[in-house]
Design an enzyme around this catalytic site. Structure first.
Site, short mmCIF file in Angstrom:
data_model
loop_
_atom_site.label_atom_id
_atom_site.label_comp_id
_atom_site.label_asym_id
_atom_site.label_seq_id
_atom_site.Cartn_x
_atom_site.Cartn_y
_atom_site.Cartn_z
N ARG A 16 0.83 -1.21 0.00
CA ARG A 16 0.00 0.00 0.00
C ARG A 16 0.88 1.27 0.00
O ARG A 16 1.06 1.89 -1.04
CB ARG A 16 -0.94 -0.05 1.23
CG ARG A 16 -2.08 0.94 1.21
CD ARG A 16 -1.71 2.34 1.64
NE ARG A 16 -1.12 2.44 2.97
CZ ARG A 16 -0.56 3.56 3.42
NH1 ARG A 16 -0.53 4.65 2.68
NH2 ARG A 16 -0.01 3.60 4.63
N ASP A 17 1.46 1.62 1.12
CA ASP A 17 2.30 2.82 1.19
C ASP A 17 3.47 2.69 0.21
O ASP A 17 3.84 3.65 -0.48
CB ASP A 17 2.83 3.00 2.63
CG ASP A 17 3.25 4.42 2.95
OD1 ASP A 17 3.66 5.14 2.04
OD2 ASP A 17 3.18 4.80 4.14
N HIS A 211 4.86 4.70 12.79
CA HIS A 211 4.90 4.62 11.31
C HIS A 211 5.87 5.72 10.88
O HIS A 211 5.50 6.90 10.83
CB HIS A 211 3.49 4.85 10.76
CG HIS A 211 3.38 4.92 9.27
ND1 HIS A 211 2.78 3.93 8.51
CD2 HIS A 211 3.75 5.87 8.38
CE1 HIS A 211 2.79 4.27 7.23
NE2 HIS A 211 3.38 5.46 7.12
N HIS A 213 8.54 7.32 8.29
CA HIS A 213 9.23 7.44 7.01
C HIS A 213 10.70 7.80 7.29
O HIS A 213 11.01 8.43 8.31
CB HIS A 213 8.53 8.46 6.12
CG HIS A 213 7.25 7.92 5.54
ND1 HIS A 213 7.16 7.43 4.26
CD2 HIS A 213 6.02 7.74 6.10
CE1 HIS A 213 5.93 7.00 4.04
NE2 HIS A 213 5.21 7.16 5.15
N CYS A 244 4.04 9.42 0.27
CA CYS A 244 2.65 9.82 0.07
C CYS A 244 2.61 10.79 -1.09
O CYS A 244 3.39 11.74 -1.14
CB CYS A 244 2.13 10.47 1.35
SG CYS A 244 0.46 11.12 1.13
N ASN A 253 9.00 4.36 3.90
CA ASN A 253 8.99 3.98 5.31
C ASN A 253 10.32 3.33 5.65
O ASN A 253 11.07 2.92 4.78
CB ASN A 253 7.90 2.93 5.57
CG ASN A 253 6.53 3.54 5.53
OD1 ASN A 253 5.94 3.62 4.47
ND2 ASN A 253 6.06 3.99 6.66
P1 HMG Z 1 -13.13 14.35 -2.84
O1 HMG Z 1 -12.81 14.70 -4.26
O2 HMG Z 1 -13.32 15.46 -1.85
O3 HMG Z 1 -14.36 13.33 -2.75
O4 HMG Z 1 -11.96 13.40 -2.34
P2 HMG Z 1 -15.86 13.45 -3.11
O5 HMG Z 1 -16.63 12.77 -2.03
O6 HMG Z 1 -16.22 14.88 -3.48
O7 HMG Z 1 -15.97 12.55 -4.45
C1 HMG Z 1 -15.30 12.91 -5.63
C2 HMG Z 1 -15.19 11.69 -6.53
O8 HMG Z 1 -14.42 10.66 -5.90
C3 HMG Z 1 -16.53 11.04 -6.85
O9 HMG Z 1 -16.40 10.43 -8.11
C4 HMG Z 1 -16.63 9.95 -5.81
O10 HMG Z 1 -17.48 8.91 -6.20
C5 HMG Z 1 -15.20 9.48 -5.74
P3 HMG Z 1 -16.92 11.16 -9.46
O11 HMG Z 1 -18.37 11.44 -9.20
O12 HMG Z 1 -16.09 12.42 -9.60
O13 HMG Z 1 -16.64 10.14 -10.53
N1 HMG Z 1 -14.86 8.86 -4.45
C6 HMG Z 1 -14.32 7.65 -4.32
N2 HMG Z 1 -13.97 6.72 -5.22
C7 HMG Z 1 -13.45 5.57 -4.75
N3 HMG Z 1 -13.25 5.33 -3.43
C8 HMG Z 1 -13.58 6.23 -2.51
C9 HMG Z 1 -14.14 7.45 -2.94
N4 HMG Z 1 -14.58 8.56 -2.30
C10 HMG Z 1 -15.02 9.41 -3.23
N5 HMG Z 1 -13.37 5.99 -1.21
C11 HMG Z 1 -11.20 11.59 -0.97
C12 HMG Z 1 -11.96 12.89 -1.01
C13 HMG Z 1 -10.99 11.23 0.48
C14 HMG Z 1 -11.97 10.50 -1.67
C15 HMG Z 1 -9.84 11.79 -1.70
O14 HMG Z 1 -9.22 12.91 -1.16
C16 HMG Z 1 -8.91 10.61 -1.58
O15 HMG Z 1 -9.17 9.55 -2.14
N6 HMG Z 1 -7.79 10.78 -0.86
C17 HMG Z 1 -6.88 9.69 -0.60
C18 HMG Z 1 -5.48 10.17 -0.65
C19 HMG Z 1 -4.56 9.01 -0.33
O16 HMG Z 1 -4.87 7.86 -0.57
N7 HMG Z 1 -3.38 9.35 0.24
C20 HMG Z 1 -2.40 8.34 0.59
C21 HMG Z 1 -2.83 7.48 1.74
S1 HMG Z 1 -2.58 8.25 3.32
C22 HMG Z 1 -0.88 8.05 3.61
O17 HMG Z 1 -0.15 7.58 2.79
C23 HMG Z 1 -0.36 8.41 4.98
C24 HMG Z 1 -0.04 7.18 5.83
O18 HMG Z 1 0.92 6.35 5.19
C25 HMG Z 1 0.51 7.65 7.18
C26 HMG Z 1 1.65 8.66 6.98
O19 HMG Z 1 2.71 8.29 6.48
O20 HMG Z 1 1.39 9.81 7.33
C27 HMG Z 1 -1.28 6.34 6.11
MG MG Z 2 3.04 6.59 5.22
#
Ligand code: HMG
Ligand code: MG
Length: 305
Positions: A16-17, A211, A213, A244, A253
């Site tokens: 994933r990450d 966690h 990095h 990210c 990480n």
């Molecule tokens: P948004 O654009 O505000 O969402 O994004 P929305 O509710 O307005 O929807 C917009 C579109 O996205 C729509 O589709 C929804 O259906 C779709 P459209 O009508 O335009 O075709 N949608 C989705 N599709 C699939 N799965 C979903 C979903 N939700 C809405 N769950 C949202 C808000 C949260 C969805 C977006 O910002 C997002 O997906 N962000 C994720 C970013 C991400 O994955 N970042 C990396 C992971 S976190 C990380 O790495 C940190 C970590 O490792 C810890 C660390 O190191 O800090 C964990």
């Molecule tokens: Mg991370």
């Protein structure tokens, strides 16, 4: 001298990450082979994928296929499979695929929450309500990843007080476990301990993980500082892959093989076989078309030649 834990549980976040930041799409088959190799190496907790918007993170667009592939004979009963879900839509997609754990994610910094999940911290907490209700109803544990506990790419230094404020909110809505995350790898040991202590005011010791990095090369030192507090769960990424997409310049990480080498040396059991892990690092690095970045993987591979 403080007594360190005798056993550490690692959650492997490579699938994933590790992969989410890769520009070239990795095939579902290669992701499944990666997970299978990790399980065979002794990994007992892993993050398989994220049910996020494919527009935001194209590499995770095959989340359903990864979980379906795992369920079609690859899944091992002794391995806890986690998936990231940012909202109810992600939860509804993940639920039929029976993850053992879902990971909601927000940040200790307001600016990072906006960039990563397009809402404020308070809004993210509200969004998690229905996710947690559905998870509890299905007997699935809920972990929260709290990003930017040591620093934010947009706001700079983040205080332990900011960590504590959001940790309290997450505990109040029924999150079971908190991953204190150093998204951009700027933490150093004493500051990491302060962030953990803030989290530990709201979560029990066995429900807090680190966690880290490794952007500034501090991750192993930060793990050691966490062990001194008794923390015994860490996320790690095979080959040191990761980052990210919304934290520019942040590298991977802590590499799982570097962590296993450290813990083996300290006599702390992880159940993971270093050689098999290094083979896995070589495999996924080969898929990505470059040598493994972790020094432990390079050292073990060089010794074999
Ligand atoms: P948004 O654009 O505000 O969402 O994004 P929305 O509710 O307005 O929807 C917009 C579109 O996205 C729509 O589709 C929804 O259906 C779709 P459209 O009508 O335009 O075709 N949608 C989705 N599709 C699939 N799965 C979903 C979903 N939700 C809405 N769950 C949202 C808000 C949260 C969805 C977006 O910002 C997002 O997906 N962000 C994720 C970013 C991400 O994955 N970042 C990396 C992971 S976190 C990380 O790495 C940190 C970590 O490792 C810890 C660390 O190191 O800090 C964990
Ligand atoms: Mg991370």
């Amino acid at each position: 001298m403080s007594r360190l834990p005798t056993h550490v549980t690692l959650c492997e976040v490579g699938p994933r990450d590790g992969l989410q930041n890769e520009k070239e799409l990795v095939s579902t088959a290669h992701k499944l082979e990666l997970i299978e190799r990790l399980q065979a190496a002794g990994v007992r907790r892993l993050e398989a994928t994220s049910f996020v918007s494919p527009k935001w993170v194209p590499q995770m667009a095959d989340a359903g296929a990864v979980m379906a592939g795992l369920n079609a004979g690859l899944r091992r009963p002794e391995v806890a499979v986690a998936v990231l879900v940012p909202n109810e839509k992600g939860m509804d997609a993940a639920l039929p695929l029976r993850p053992d754990e879902v990971v909601v994610f927000t940040a200790a910094s307001e600016a990072f929450a906006r960039k990563n999940i397009n809402c404020s911290i308070d809004e993210s907490i509200e969004r998690f309500g229905p996710v947690i209700a559905k998870a509890k109803g299905a007997g699935i544990t809920v972990r929260a990843a709290l990003s930017c506990c040591l620093g934010c790419p947009y706001e700079g230094e983040v205080s332990a007080a900011q960590v504590e404020r959001v940790a309290a909110q997450l505990a109040a809505i029924g999150v079971d476990h908190l991953s204190v995350s150093d998204t951009i790898g700027v933490g150093t040991p004493r500051r990491v301990q302060a962030a953990l202590e803030a989290a530990l005011r709201h979560f029990p010791l066995h429900q807090v993980s680190g966690h880290y990095h490794d952007t500034y090369g501090q991750a192993l030192a930060n793990v050691y500082a966490s062990l001194e507090l008794g923390v015994s769960r860490f996320d790690a990424s095979v080959g040191g892959l990761g980052g990210c997409p919304y934290a520019k310049g942040a590298t991977g990480n802590v590499a799982t093989e570097e962590l296993v080498f450290l813990l083996d040396g300290l006599g702390i059991d992880t159940g993971i076989d270093l050689d098999a892990l290094v083979d896995t690092a070589a495999f996924i690095s080969g898929v990505l078309g470059r040598p493994p970045v972790s020094r432990a993987a390079r050292a073990v591979l060089a010794k074999r030649v």
